[in-house]
Design a protein around this motif. Structure first.
Motif, mmCIF file in Angstrom:
data_model
loop_
_atom_site.group_PDB
_atom_site.id
_atom_site.type_symbol
_atom_site.label_atom_id
_atom_site.label_comp_id
_atom_site.label_asym_id
_atom_site.label_seq_id
_atom_site.Cartn_x
_atom_site.Cartn_y
_atom_site.Cartn_z
ATOM 1 N N LYS A 147 0.824 -1.218 0.000
ATOM 2 C CA LYS A 147 0.000 0.000 0.000
ATOM 3 C C LYS A 147 0.853 1.260 0.000
ATOM 4 C CE LYS A 147 -4.377 -1.409 0.290
ATOM 5 N NZ LYS A 147 -5.304 -1.147 -0.823
ATOM 6 N N PHE A 148 2.016 1.176 0.661
ATOM 7 C CA PHE A 148 2.848 2.378 0.790
ATOM 8 C C PHE A 148 4.003 2.417 -0.220
ATOM 9 C CE2 PHE A 148 0.903 2.391 5.076
ATOM 10 C CZ PHE A 148 0.471 3.714 5.117
ATOM 11 N N TYR B 77 -6.206 -2.014 10.770
ATOM 12 C CA TYR B 77 -6.135 -0.985 11.815
ATOM 13 C C TYR B 77 -5.602 -1.540 13.128
ATOM 14 C CZ TYR B 77 -8.630 2.110 8.705
ATOM 15 O OH TYR B 77 -8.956 2.890 7.640
ATOM 16 N N HIS C 170 4.462 3.615 -3.099
ATOM 17 C CA HIS C 170 4.786 4.870 -3.798
ATOM 18 C C HIS C 170 4.643 6.092 -2.900
ATOM 19 C CE1 HIS C 170 4.856 2.375 -7.324
ATOM 20 N NE2 HIS C 170 3.628 1.940 -7.047
ATOM 21 N N ARG D 260 -11.204 8.566 2.666
ATOM 22 C CA ARG D 260 -9.949 8.343 1.931
ATOM 23 C C ARG D 260 -9.455 6.895 2.100
ATOM 24 N NH1 ARG D 260 -6.140 8.440 -1.562
ATOM 25 N NH2 ARG D 260 -4.088 9.235 -1.085
ATOM 26 N N HIS D 261 -9.683 6.301 3.282
ATOM 27 C CA HIS D 261 -9.201 4.942 3.547
ATOM 28 C C HIS D 261 -10.207 3.851 3.139
ATOM 29 C CE1 HIS D 261 -6.272 7.204 5.862
ATOM 30 N NE2 HIS D 261 -5.538 6.119 5.971
ATOM 31 N N MET E 256 1.789 14.202 8.207
ATOM 32 C CA MET E 256 0.319 14.159 8.193
ATOM 33 C C MET E 256 -0.204 13.288 9.322
ATOM 34 S SD MET E 256 -0.961 14.132 4.297
ATOM 35 C CE MET E 256 0.036 12.799 3.689
ATOM 36 N N LEU E 257 0.549 12.235 9.615
ATOM 37 C CA LEU E 257 0.077 11.315 10.649
ATOM 38 C C LEU E 257 0.001 12.009 12.007
ATOM 39 C CD1 LEU E 257 -0.844 8.469 11.395
ATOM 40 C CD2 LEU E 257 1.499 7.986 12.057
ATOM 41 N N TRP F 72 -1.977 -1.537 12.779
ATOM 42 C CA TRP F 72 -1.547 -0.116 12.844
ATOM 43 C C TRP F 72 -1.371 0.302 14.306
ATOM 44 C CZ3 TRP F 72 -3.667 4.357 14.900
ATOM 45 C CH2 TRP F 72 -3.252 5.572 14.371
ATOM 46 N N LEU G 84 -10.997 11.564 6.405
ATOM 47 C CA LEU G 84 -9.940 10.563 6.555
ATOM 48 C C LEU G 84 -10.516 9.156 6.341
ATOM 49 C CD1 LEU G 84 -6.936 10.748 7.267
ATOM 50 C CD2 LEU G 84 -7.533 10.343 9.653
ATOM 51 N N ILE H 247 -8.468 0.233 2.559
ATOM 52 C CA ILE H 247 -7.775 -0.285 3.745
ATOM 53 C C ILE H 247 -8.744 -1.165 4.545
ATOM 54 C CG2 ILE H 247 -6.538 0.346 5.860
ATOM 55 C CD1 ILE H 247 -5.148 1.218 3.178
ATOM 56 N N GLN I 13 4.245 11.712 4.779
ATOM 57 C CA GLN I 13 3.237 10.888 5.428
ATOM 58 C C GLN I 13 3.333 11.005 6.961
ATOM 59 O OE1 GLN I 13 0.960 9.275 3.799
ATOM 60 N NE2 GLN I 13 0.036 8.150 5.469
ATOM 61 N N MET J 177 -13.407 4.642 11.630
ATOM 62 C CA MET J 177 -12.776 4.397 10.326
ATOM 63 C C MET J 177 -13.165 3.010 9.809
ATOM 64 S SD MET J 177 -10.098 6.945 9.806
ATOM 65 C CE MET J 177 -8.687 6.144 9.104
ATOM 66 N N MET K 75 -7.922 12.064 15.521
ATOM 67 C CA MET K 75 -8.468 10.829 16.077
ATOM 68 C C MET K 75 -8.865 11.022 17.536
ATOM 69 S SD MET K 75 -8.171 8.371 13.831
ATOM 70 C CE MET K 75 -7.937 6.852 14.704
ATOM 71 N N LEU L 98 -8.588 4.183 -0.902
ATOM 72 C CA LEU L 98 -7.369 3.408 -0.643
ATOM 73 C C LEU L 98 -7.638 1.925 -0.384
ATOM 74 C CD1 LEU L 98 -5.506 5.984 1.665
ATOM 75 C CD2 LEU L 98 -4.730 5.249 -0.594
#
Ligand code: HEM
Length: 133
Positions: A40-41, A92, A43, A79-80, A52-53, A95, A76, A87, A49, A129, A60, A85
């Protein structure tokens, strides 16, 4: 999540993020945790990143707060989601585990209570999420 958890989380995140290595370490741990995550990461500019996190960790924390804050979380989550994306919900948990592992390594005052505070502060946002996948 209660006030004490938020305080422990805030103090701990400050101790961790004054070290630039902290989020780099988190991404190294997270990317190595599964082939899916690594791909997933493929590129991604991880420097950008990581910046942004940090912001999104506060978003959150405010999950469940007023509408203006909820808008950021909603964006967010979209986007996921599978429409973007893609995900999967189970990623999670990985993560959060890797993030807590990085905290353990970087926060000199980290103990069981700190770890629990990170988990309880971030869980409502994660549940949201996941529910929007
Ligand atoms: C609640 C936990 C998470 C938070 C707070 C978070 C935060 C973020 C943020 C702020 C961005 C940038 C948003 C944008 O592009 O507009 C992002 C992008 C991304 N996230 Fe997450 N994320 C989380 C969980 C995950 C998980 C579990 C994965 C699994 C692989 C993941 C993979 C990605 C990918 C692939 C991108 C796009 C990177 C790129 O632009 O190349 N995220 N995330």
């Amino acid at each position: 999540m209660n006030e004490r958890d938020v305080e422990l989380f805030n103090d701990s995140i400050e101790r961790c993020s004054c070290k630039p290595e902290f989020l780099r370490r988190f991404y190294a741990l997270f990317l190595a945790s599964s082939d899916t995550v690594g791909r997933k990461f493929e590129h991604t500019d991880l420097q950008k990143q990581a910046r942004m996190l940090k912001t999104s960790l506060y978003i959150m924390m405010l999950a469940g707060g007023d509408t203006e804050k909820a808008v950021h979380l909603e964006r967010l989550a979209r986007r996921h989601s599978k429409a973007d994306l893609g995900i999967k919900p189970e990623l999670y948990d990985l993560w959060l585990d890797r993030l807590v592992q990085a905290v353990r390594e970087f926060d000199p005052l980290c103990n069981k209570e700190t770890e629990r505070a990170w988990r309880s502060v971030l869980q409502p946002g994660i549940d949201f999420m996941k529910s929007r996948y």
